[in-house]
Design an enzyme around this catalytic site. Structure first.
Site, PDB file in Angstrom:
ATOM      1  N   ASP A   1      -2.210   9.049  -3.094  1.00 32.12           N
ATOM      2  CA  ASP A   1      -2.866   7.714  -3.296  1.00 32.12           C
ATOM      3  C   ASP A   1      -4.535   7.963  -3.144  1.00 32.12           C
ATOM      4  O   ASP A   1      -4.909   7.769  -2.220  1.00 32.12           O
ATOM      5  CB  ASP A   1      -2.645   6.765  -2.374  1.00 32.12           C
ATOM      6  CG  ASP A   1      -2.974   5.547  -2.679  1.00 32.12           C
ATOM      7  OD1 ASP A   1      -3.537   5.170  -3.616  1.00 32.12           O
ATOM      8  OD2 ASP A   1      -2.812   4.606  -1.722  1.00 32.12           O
TER       9      ASP A   1
ATOM     10  N   GLU B   1     -11.503   1.045  -4.680  1.00 30.90           N
ATOM     11  CA  GLU B   1     -10.185   0.441  -5.097  1.00 30.90           C
ATOM     12  C   GLU B   1      -9.427   0.043  -3.654  1.00 30.90           C
ATOM     13  O   GLU B   1      -9.069  -1.045  -3.756  1.00 30.90           O
ATOM     14  CB  GLU B   1      -9.250   1.297  -5.650  1.00 30.90           C
ATOM     15  CG  GLU B   1      -8.063   0.850  -6.354  1.00 30.90           C
ATOM     16  CD  GLU B   1      -6.755   0.810  -5.506  1.00 30.90           C
ATOM     17  OE1 GLU B   1      -5.763   0.204  -5.838  1.00 30.90           O
ATOM     18  OE2 GLU B   1      -6.899   1.267  -4.234  1.00 30.90           O
ATOM     19  N   GLU B   2      -9.689   0.840  -2.728  1.00 35.51           N
ATOM     20  CA  GLU B   2      -9.026   0.350  -1.469  1.00 35.51           C
ATOM     21  C   GLU B   2      -9.145  -0.787  -0.667  1.00 35.51           C
ATOM     22  O   GLU B   2      -8.955  -1.032   0.077  1.00 35.51           O
ATOM     23  CB  GLU B   2      -8.916   1.602  -0.668  1.00 35.51           C
ATOM     24  CG  GLU B   2      -7.858   2.990  -1.260  1.00 35.51           C
ATOM     25  CD  GLU B   2      -6.477   2.720  -1.310  1.00 35.51           C
ATOM     26  OE1 GLU B   2      -5.891   1.367  -0.976  1.00 35.51           O
ATOM     27  OE2 GLU B   2      -5.646   3.659  -1.607  1.00 35.51           O
TER      28      GLU B   2
ATOM     29  N   HIS C   1      -1.170   5.695   2.967  1.00 40.57           N
ATOM     30  CA  HIS C   1      -2.125   5.147   3.861  1.00 40.57           C
ATOM     31  C   HIS C   1      -2.182   5.754   5.202  1.00 40.57           C
ATOM     32  O   HIS C   1      -2.729   5.064   6.280  1.00 40.57           O
ATOM     33  CB  HIS C   1      -2.301   3.765   3.826  1.00 40.57           C
ATOM     34  CG  HIS C   1      -2.710   2.990   2.544  1.00 40.57           C
ATOM     35  ND1 HIS C   1      -2.942   1.790   2.182  1.00 40.57           N
ATOM     36  CD2 HIS C   1      -3.077   3.636   1.190  1.00 40.57           C
ATOM     37  CE1 HIS C   1      -3.279   1.494   0.940  1.00 40.57           C
ATOM     38  NE2 HIS C   1      -3.426   2.586   0.430  1.00 40.57           N
TER      39      HIS C   1
ATOM     40  N   HIS D   1      -8.120   5.806  -9.211  1.00 45.07           N
ATOM     41  CA  HIS D   1      -9.147   5.434  -8.373  1.00 45.07           C
ATOM     42  C   HIS D   1      -9.331   6.784  -7.454  1.00 45.07           C
ATOM     43  O   HIS D   1      -8.561   7.541  -7.077  1.00 45.07           O
ATOM     44  CB  HIS D   1      -8.800   4.278  -7.437  1.00 45.07           C
ATOM     45  CG  HIS D   1      -7.645   4.464  -6.316  1.00 45.07           C
ATOM     46  ND1 HIS D   1      -7.707   5.025  -5.015  1.00 45.07           N
ATOM     47  CD2 HIS D   1      -6.432   3.939  -6.382  1.00 45.07           C
ATOM     48  CE1 HIS D   1      -6.763   4.657  -4.662  1.00 45.07           C
ATOM     49  NE2 HIS D   1      -5.878   4.360  -5.322  1.00 45.07           N
TER      50      HIS D   1
ATOM     51  N   ASP E   1      -1.967   5.260 -10.427  1.00 46.54           N
ATOM     52  CA  ASP E   1      -2.139   5.087  -8.980  1.00 46.54           C
ATOM     53  C   ASP E   1      -0.989   5.601  -8.295  1.00 46.54           C
ATOM     54  O   ASP E   1      -0.045   4.487  -8.392  1.00 46.54           O
ATOM     55  CB  ASP E   1      -2.691   3.658  -8.840  1.00 46.54           C
ATOM     56  CG  ASP E   1      -3.036   3.590  -7.320  1.00 46.54           C
ATOM     57  OD1 ASP E   1      -3.123   4.630  -6.423  1.00 46.54           O
ATOM     58  OD2 ASP E   1      -3.569   2.407  -6.987  1.00 46.54           O
TER      59      ASP E   1
HETATM   60 ZN   LIG Z   1      -4.174   3.516  -4.771  1.00 45.19          ZN
END
Ligand SMILES: [Zn+2]
Ligand SMILES: *[C@@H]1O[C@H](CO)[C@@H](O)[C@H](O)[C@H]1NC(C)=O
Length: 492
Positions: free
Chosen positions: A277, A310-311, A412, A265, A339
């Site tokens: 990520d 995606e998130e 994140h 992603h 990912d």
């Molecule tokens: Zn991810």
């Protein structure tokens, strides 16, 4: 998705005339270099830092990430690849600003919640602050009886965080006529764990913010001493449909009825630059494409997908899966998902929960094991872009090096930057991914056909159902014109 025209054929022959080197897992492995991967991640991190710190769905940082991939695949590698973007729309939500003014009109440290409710703007809600009793066992303000005897009407309620979902507290406050809720944290300090109110509660709650435990206790004491405290809360957030894109590129060489797909992603969360990520997967795909473009002898077509959004719920990959014809789905013989493949303290999970998955997955597994890694087959979950492919019964695998501490402490968060990569692991995983795709591009021996019989007799309808659910929720938000954030369950 077939993409074939005369110019593609001409490009193919033109390339064929000059190239002499043939594809093999070894040459691809040899092409992949840590220094190249560093350069790509430097670019992605730079895109984030020059666009407000992220590359999230609906933002300028995402737009630039798309341009970055297109500048390679389309402009520079156009002889070897056909590249296109697949557009889609999805609700975009973010809190622009939140502030609390205390009794002395001072600025008070406060954080917002996902799926928060906007206050009237620009002035927000100003009202008398009332206290609610603390109950650390059942949770404070979690049940009807805990609000009995409290006159919250037209007031702002001060409520301690903890035990039950915050949305429960806000629902009860609303039913008692409160105009807003100020929650105080249940741990001291400015490190306040973020929370989501849950998408299902949009429109049912009052605006809220979370302040520090210390501030909450101070106000609580003053109210108990008989002071009347007047405070205000401003929540400014946005909700609207925004356009986004998957970027898809496939080799001109190779049989279009036998396609190997690789996906990563391209979007980050709003909270940070998304270097591990999923800058890691994004960069791995670009590095592998840079290698493949040099070689002849690609028997089976290789298709790269850089997924959007995606998130915020696997939106881009689900959209792609939903819009595949049965024939196009049949043609995808294997899907590899990458990912988070450079986590700082990596574990080496190769996705596979069936023999079909291992037909491709074992190439990754064997290579990592041969390089001394403690690799294991890990089950798929429901949290990355493989979901659409599994639902379609397409044999799938991939690598995942772990999210959250200790694997990736910056998951994140703003610190998911260039410091947040284990370069040795990342490079090795990219080499594994390169070997695997090269091997399948040369031969699909042993790879079973798409499974249309087992778990998902109506697999396409399964994908459809997930998308419909997302669409319904989107409608709820749009109607209420309130704001929110990433999909997620209520958090305490
Ligand atoms: Zn991810
Ligand atoms: C992203 O690009 C699209 C199309 O070029 C444009 O309409 C949109 O406004 C851009 N978004 C941002 C946040 O810059």
């Amino acid at each position: 998705m077939k993409f074939w025209n005369i110019s593609a054929w001409l490009g193919f022959f033109a390339t064929a005339a000059v190239a002499e080197v043939y594809l093999s897992p070894d040459v691809v492995e040899g092409d992949i270099e840590e220094q190249h991967l560093q350069g790509i991640l430097w670019r992605l991190n730079h895109i984030a830092s020059s666009n407000g710190g992220n590359r999230a769905f609906g933002t300028a940082g995402y737009n630039e990430s798309v341009d970055f991939i297109l500048s390679h695949m389309h402009k520079r590698f156009g002889n070897a690849f056909d590249t296109w973007v697949q557009p889609f729309f999805h609700p975009f939500e973010t809190t622009h600003a939140i502030s609390v003014a205390g009794p002395e009109e001072e600025d008070v440290f406060v954080i917002s919640l996902q799926y928060n409710t906007a206050t009237p703007l620009p002035r927000g809600v100003s009202a008398v602050l009332i206290d609610t009793p603390v109950d650390d066992e059942r949770g404070s303000g979690c049940f009807e009886d805990q609000w009995d005897g409290i006159d919250a009407s037209e007031k702002i309620a001060l409520v301690k965080r903890g035990v039950c979902p915050i949305s429960d507290k806000l629902k009860l406050a609303k039913s008692r006529g409160a105009r807003a809720v100020i929650l105080y944290n249940n741990e001291p300090g400015e490190t306040i764990v973020p929370a989501s109110l849950g998408i299902a509660n949009v429109g049912l709650l009052v605006p809220a913010g979370i302040i520090r435990l210390e501030d909450g206790l101070d106000w609580k004491e003053r109210i108990a001493d008989g002071e009347e405290l007047f405070v205000s809360l401003i929540v400014d957030c946005v909700n609207e449909y925004r356009k986004s894109w998957n970027v898809i590129a496939e080799t001109r060489q190779g049989d279009p009825d036998n396609v190997i797909m690789l996906g990563a992603h391209l979007d980050s969360v709003q909270a940070g630059p998304g270097v591990n990520d999923d800058g890691s997967g994004t960069a791995a795909l670009l590095e592998i494409a840079t290698s493949l473009m040099k070689y002849e002898g690609i028997v089976n077509k290789v298709r790269f997908a850089w997924w959007g959004a995606e998130e915020v719920g696997l939106v881009g990959s689900l959209y792609y899966g939903q819009h595949l014809s049965e024939e196009d789905a049949d043609a995808i013989r294997f899907y590899f998902n990458y990912d988070m493949i450079g986590s700082k303290q990596p574990s080496y999970a190769v996705y596979a929960d069936s023999d079909a998955h291992k037909t491709g997955g074992h190439i990754l597994f064997d290579y990592l094991q041969a390089n001394g890694k403690d690799v294991y087959y890990g089950g798929f979950g429901s949290s990355s872009d493989y979901v659409a492919f599994l639902k379609l019964g397409i044999p799938s695998s991939g690598i995942f090096t772990g999210a959250g501490a200790p694997a990736d402490q910056c998951y994140h968060q703003p610190c998911d930057d260039l410091e947040n990569i284990n370069w040795e692991a990342f490079t090795l995983n990219t080499k594994a991914a390169g070997r695997a795709v090269a091997q399948l591009a040369l031969s699909l021996d042993g790879i079973p056909a798409r499974d249309k019989t087992s778990l998902n007799p109506s697999s396409k309808r399964g994908v459809q159902r997930e998308l419909n659910q997302a669409a319904q929720l989107a409608t709820v938000i749009e109607k209420s014109h309130k704001c929110g954030g990433d999909p997620g369950d209520d958090t305490v």
